[in-house]
Write a protein that holds these residues in place. Structure first.
Motif, PDB file in Angstrom:
ATOM      1  N   THR A   1      -2.466  10.751  10.440  1.00 38.62           N
ATOM      2  CA  THR A   1      -3.866  10.464  10.111  1.00 38.62           C
ATOM      3  C   THR A   1      -4.012  10.062   8.662  1.00 38.62           C
ATOM      4  OG1 THR A   1      -4.555  12.110  11.739  1.00 38.62           O
ATOM      5  CG2 THR A   1      -6.225  11.334  10.172  1.00 38.62           C
ATOM      6  N   PRO A   2      -4.295   8.791   8.362  1.00 43.14           N
ATOM      7  CA  PRO A   2      -4.442   8.365   6.966  1.00 43.14           C
ATOM      8  C   PRO A   2      -5.689   8.986   6.334  1.00 43.14           C
ATOM      9  CG  PRO A   2      -4.111   6.490   8.451  1.00 43.14           C
ATOM     10  CD  PRO A   2      -4.416   7.664   9.305  1.00 43.14           C
ATOM     11  N   LYS A   3      -5.571   9.406   5.095  1.00 42.40           N
ATOM     12  CA  LYS A   3      -6.708   9.945   4.360  1.00 42.40           C
ATOM     13  C   LYS A   3      -7.078   9.045   3.181  1.00 42.40           C
ATOM     14  CE  LYS A   3      -8.423  13.267   5.263  1.00 42.40           C
ATOM     15  NZ  LYS A   3      -9.512  13.525   6.232  1.00 42.40           N
ATOM     16  N   TYR A   4      -6.094   8.692   2.391  1.00 40.01           N
ATOM     17  CA  TYR A   4      -6.310   7.791   1.263  1.00 40.01           C
ATOM     18  C   TYR A   4      -5.167   6.775   1.237  1.00 40.01           C
ATOM     19  CZ  TYR A   4     -10.040  10.521  -0.960  1.00 40.01           C
ATOM     20  OH  TYR A   4     -11.219  11.147  -1.245  1.00 40.01           O
ATOM     21  N   ASN A   5      -5.470   5.603   0.681  1.00 33.72           N
ATOM     22  CA  ASN A   5      -4.386   4.680   0.406  1.00 33.72           C
ATOM     23  C   ASN A   5      -4.620   3.986  -0.916  1.00 33.72           C
ATOM     24  OD1 ASN A   5      -5.310   1.721   0.825  1.00 33.72           O
ATOM     25  ND2 ASN A   5      -6.132   2.765   2.649  1.00 33.72           N
ATOM     26  N   ILE A   6      -3.556   3.811  -1.638  1.00 26.32           N
ATOM     27  CA  ILE A   6      -3.571   3.089  -2.906  1.00 26.32           C
ATOM     28  C   ILE A   6      -2.866   1.764  -2.658  1.00 26.32           C
ATOM     29  CG2 ILE A   6      -2.828   3.086  -5.321  1.00 26.32           C
ATOM     30  CD1 ILE A   6      -2.780   6.138  -5.197  1.00 26.32           C
ATOM     31  N   GLY A   7      -3.542   0.675  -2.973  1.00 27.20           N
ATOM     32  CA  GLY A   7      -2.981  -0.611  -2.632  1.00 27.20           C
ATOM     33  C   GLY A   7      -3.048  -1.623  -3.757  1.00 27.20           C
ATOM     34  N   PHE A   8      -2.117  -2.589  -3.685  1.00 29.08           N
ATOM     35  CA  PHE A   8      -2.137  -3.741  -4.588  1.00 29.08           C
ATOM     36  C   PHE A   8      -2.582  -4.955  -3.793  1.00 29.08           C
ATOM     37  CE2 PHE A   8       0.075  -7.558  -6.109  1.00 29.08           C
ATOM     38  CZ  PHE A   8      -0.484  -7.643  -7.386  1.00 29.08           C
ATOM     39  N   VAL A   9      -3.640  -5.615  -4.285  1.00 25.48           N
ATOM     40  CA  VAL A   9      -4.181  -6.788  -3.616  1.00 25.48           C
ATOM     41  C   VAL A   9      -3.665  -8.023  -4.335  1.00 25.48           C
ATOM     42  CG1 VAL A   9      -6.258  -8.008  -2.868  1.00 25.48           C
ATOM     43  CG2 VAL A   9      -6.223  -5.495  -2.933  1.00 25.48           C
ATOM     44  N   SER A  10      -2.887  -8.816  -3.627  1.00 18.84           N
ATOM     45  CA  SER A  10      -2.227  -9.948  -4.253  1.00 18.84           C
ATOM     46  C   SER A  10      -3.208 -11.023  -4.709  1.00 18.84           C
ATOM     47  CB  SER A  10      -1.209 -10.558  -3.282  1.00 18.84           C
ATOM     48  OG  SER A  10      -0.608 -11.710  -3.827  1.00 18.84           O
ATOM     49  N   SER A  11      -4.288 -11.234  -3.937  1.00 19.19           N
ATOM     50  CA  SER A  11      -5.196 -12.354  -4.213  1.00 19.19           C
ATOM     51  C   SER A  11      -5.864 -12.263  -5.580  1.00 19.19           C
ATOM     52  CB  SER A  11      -6.260 -12.440  -3.123  1.00 19.19           C
ATOM     53  OG  SER A  11      -7.020 -11.233  -3.075  1.00 19.19           O
ATOM     54  N   ASP A  12      -6.207 -11.026  -6.034  1.00 22.30           N
ATOM     55  CA  ASP A  12      -6.833 -10.879  -7.349  1.00 22.30           C
ATOM     56  C   ASP A  12      -6.065  -9.936  -8.274  1.00 22.30           C
ATOM     57  OD1 ASP A  12      -7.340  -8.459  -6.190  1.00 22.30           O
ATOM     58  OD2 ASP A  12      -9.528  -8.587  -6.293  1.00 22.30           O
TER      59      ASP A  12
ATOM     60  N   TYR B   1      -8.633   3.534  -1.527  1.00 28.23           N
ATOM     61  CA  TYR B   1      -9.543   3.586  -0.384  1.00 28.23           C
ATOM     62  C   TYR B   1      -9.499   4.964   0.252  1.00 28.23           C
ATOM     63  CZ  TYR B   1     -10.476  -1.459  -0.144  1.00 28.23           C
ATOM     64  OH  TYR B   1     -10.890  -2.735  -0.414  1.00 28.23           O
ATOM     65  N   HIS B   2     -10.665   5.392   0.772  1.00 29.89           N
ATOM     66  CA  HIS B   2     -10.731   6.566   1.620  1.00 29.89           C
ATOM     67  C   HIS B   2     -10.738   6.097   3.058  1.00 29.89           C
ATOM     68  CE1 HIS B   2     -12.483  10.090   3.692  1.00 29.89           C
ATOM     69  NE2 HIS B   2     -11.835  10.772   2.767  1.00 29.89           N
ATOM     70  N   SER B   3     -10.056   6.826   3.931  1.00 26.03           N
ATOM     71  CA  SER B   3      -9.869   6.349   5.290  1.00 26.03           C
ATOM     72  C   SER B   3     -11.176   6.292   6.078  1.00 26.03           C
ATOM     73  CB  SER B   3      -8.861   7.241   6.027  1.00 26.03           C
ATOM     74  OG  SER B   3      -9.350   8.562   6.096  1.00 26.03           O
ATOM     75  N   ALA B   4     -12.120   7.162   5.741  1.00 21.96           N
ATOM     76  CA  ALA B   4     -13.389   7.178   6.475  1.00 21.96           C
ATOM     77  C   ALA B   4     -14.137   5.866   6.240  1.00 21.96           C
ATOM     78  CB  ALA B   4     -14.235   8.359   6.018  1.00 21.96           C
ATOM     79  N   GLY B   5     -14.194   5.029   7.248  1.00 24.74           N
ATOM     80  CA  GLY B   5     -14.859   3.744   7.117  1.00 24.74           C
ATOM     81  C   GLY B   5     -14.138   2.795   6.188  1.00 24.74           C
ATOM     82  N   ASN B   6     -12.898   3.133   5.818  1.00 24.44           N
ATOM     83  CA  ASN B   6     -12.122   2.293   4.905  1.00 24.44           C
ATOM     84  C   ASN B   6     -12.909   2.023   3.623  1.00 24.44           C
ATOM     85  OD1 ASN B   6      -9.721   0.991   4.298  1.00 24.44           O
ATOM     86  ND2 ASN B   6     -10.476  -1.006   4.996  1.00 24.44           N
ATOM     87  N   ALA B   7     -13.492   3.101   3.075  1.00 25.84           N
ATOM     88  CA  ALA B   7     -14.397   2.985   1.923  1.00 25.84           C
ATOM     89  C   ALA B   7     -13.619   2.826   0.625  1.00 25.84           C
ATOM     90  CB  ALA B   7     -15.293   4.209   1.828  1.00 25.84           C
ATOM     91  N   LEU B   8     -13.991   1.808  -0.148  1.00 20.82           N
ATOM     92  CA  LEU B   8     -13.389   1.580  -1.439  1.00 20.82           C
ATOM     93  C   LEU B   8     -13.904   2.613  -2.445  1.00 20.82           C
ATOM     94  CD1 LEU B   8     -11.670  -0.213  -3.346  1.00 20.82           C
ATOM     95  CD2 LEU B   8     -13.750  -1.583  -3.743  1.00 20.82           C
ATOM     96  N   ARG B   9     -13.025   3.313  -3.111  1.00 24.49           N
ATOM     97  CA  ARG B   9     -13.410   4.334  -4.078  1.00 24.49           C
ATOM     98  C   ARG B   9     -13.131   3.908  -5.520  1.00 24.49           C
ATOM     99  NH1 ARG B   9     -16.855   6.979  -1.038  1.00 24.49           N
ATOM    100  NH2 ARG B   9     -15.888   8.160   0.658  1.00 24.49           N
TER     101      ARG B   9
ATOM    102  N   ARG C   1       0.833  -1.208   0.000  1.00 30.54           N
ATOM    103  CA  ARG C   1       0.000   0.000   0.000  1.00 30.54           C
ATOM    104  C   ARG C   1       0.862   1.250   0.000  1.00 30.54           C
ATOM    105  NH1 ARG C   1      -3.967   0.279   4.849  1.00 30.54           N
ATOM    106  NH2 ARG C   1      -2.050  -0.233   5.970  1.00 30.54           N
ATOM    107  N   LEU C   2       0.316   2.279  -0.606  1.00 30.56           N
ATOM    108  CA  LEU C   2       0.873   3.626  -0.520  1.00 30.56           C
ATOM    109  C   LEU C   2      -0.166   4.470   0.204  1.00 30.56           C
ATOM    110  CD1 LEU C   2       3.079   5.681  -1.320  1.00 30.56           C
ATOM    111  CD2 LEU C   2       1.827   6.047  -3.459  1.00 30.56           C
ATOM    112  N   VAL C   3       0.168   4.963   1.405  1.00 26.44           N
ATOM    113  CA  VAL C   3      -0.794   5.640   2.270  1.00 26.44           C
ATOM    114  C   VAL C   3      -0.508   7.135   2.298  1.00 26.44           C
ATOM    115  CG1 VAL C   3      -1.752   5.769   4.600  1.00 26.44           C
ATOM    116  CG2 VAL C   3      -0.991   3.566   3.688  1.00 26.44           C
ATOM    117  N   PHE C   4      -1.536   7.943   2.081  1.00 23.61           N
ATOM    118  CA  PHE C   4      -1.431   9.400   2.149  1.00 23.61           C
ATOM    119  C   PHE C   4      -2.028   9.857   3.466  1.00 23.61           C
ATOM    120  CE2 PHE C   4      -1.447   8.247  -2.285  1.00 23.61           C
ATOM    121  CZ  PHE C   4      -0.501   9.097  -2.849  1.00 23.61           C
ATOM    122  N   CYS C   5      -1.234  10.583   4.250  1.00 24.83           N
ATOM    123  CA  CYS C   5      -1.655  11.001   5.582  1.00 24.83           C
ATOM    124  C   CYS C   5      -1.811  12.509   5.669  1.00 24.83           C
ATOM    125  CB  CYS C   5      -0.650  10.539   6.632  1.00 24.83           C
ATOM    126  SG  CYS C   5      -0.541   8.746   6.791  1.00 24.83           S
ATOM    127  N   GLU C   6      -2.625  12.934   6.645  1.00 21.63           N
ATOM    128  CA  GLU C   6      -2.765  14.351   6.964  1.00 21.63           C
ATOM    129  C   GLU C   6      -2.084  14.589   8.295  1.00 21.63           C
ATOM    130  OE1 GLU C   6      -6.317  17.612   6.813  1.00 21.63           O
ATOM    131  OE2 GLU C   6      -6.758  15.753   7.871  1.00 21.63           O
TER     132      GLU C   6
END
Length: 207
Positions: free
Chosen positions: A177-188, A194-202, A168-173
């Motif tokens: 405080t994480p705000k967004y993260n860009i991630g690579f999911v190995s399984s698929d 993702y947005h940090s609020a509720g870990n919402a997938l965008r 993951r690459l995490v952007f913090c404030e």
């Protein structure tokens, strides 16, 4: 005979040698407490003061600074009050044959650090200049990050996770405080945002 060179030998009360001076060579030998083995020799022809193994040159009232060889390794030991201070306009640490640099420090200038004779790090007026790859178990940057590739081609930021793990690459404030993260999911093999609020997938990208 008159005029012949004579050896001078001092002995202790037990008959052991204490000090021996060669009239022929001018060499002087100092013996240990049993009077059987010379431990310190002044070699007049070589102009060398020779210390045997485990014989220390000590400086200071309490042996604060010690220099010796124990038969396996050589030591410069600061064991007393204060610090070990080396004063020099320029300081150079080289190998035993004086043919290869390990550290080269210049007064009012750069410090160079070498690996196998090849310069790898140089301090500058603004920071450090590294030749090669930097491997670290963590990185904190207080300021902007500039990716400047002078060779032909695009800049590349490589995030490498071990096989089967996500990255993951995490952007913090602020600091944490994480705000967004860009991630690579190995399984698929998908790329997610993702947005940090509720870990919402965008956003999710996959083949």
């Amino acid at each position: 005979n008159a005029g012949a060179l004579q050896n001078v030998l001092f002995k202790n009360n037990s008959g052991g040698n204490v000090l021996e001076i060669s009239g022929a060579s001018g060499d002087t030998q100092f013996y240990e407490d049993t009077g059987t083995t010379a431990k310190l020799t002044w070699d007049a022809s070589a102009e060398e003061l020779q210390f045997k193994d485990n014989v220390k040159a000590e400086f200071g009232d309490g042996g604060d600074l010690q220099i010796f060889h124990n038969g396996s390794n050589s030591y410069i030991r600061e064991a007393g009050t204060g610090n070990l201070v080396i004063n020099a306009n320029d300081f150079k640490l080289k190998n035993s044959t004086d043919s290869e640099f390990m550290i080269d420090a210049r007064q009012d200038g750069a410090v160079y650090i070498y690996h196998n004779g090849s310069q790898k790090l140089e301090t500058t007026s603004t920071g450090v200049d590294v030749t090669g790859t930097v491997t670290a178990d963590g990185l904190t940057v207080d300021g902007d990050v500039l990716l400047d590739k002078t060779a032909t081609g695009a800049n590349i930021v490589l995030i490498n996770a071990s096989s089967g793990n996500n990255s993951r690459l995490v952007f913090c404030e602020g600091n944490a405080t994480p705000k967004y993260n860009i991630g690579f999911v190995s399984s698929d093999a998908s790329l997610t945002v993702y947005h940090s609020a509720g870990n919402a997938l965008r956003l999710k990208l996959q083949n």
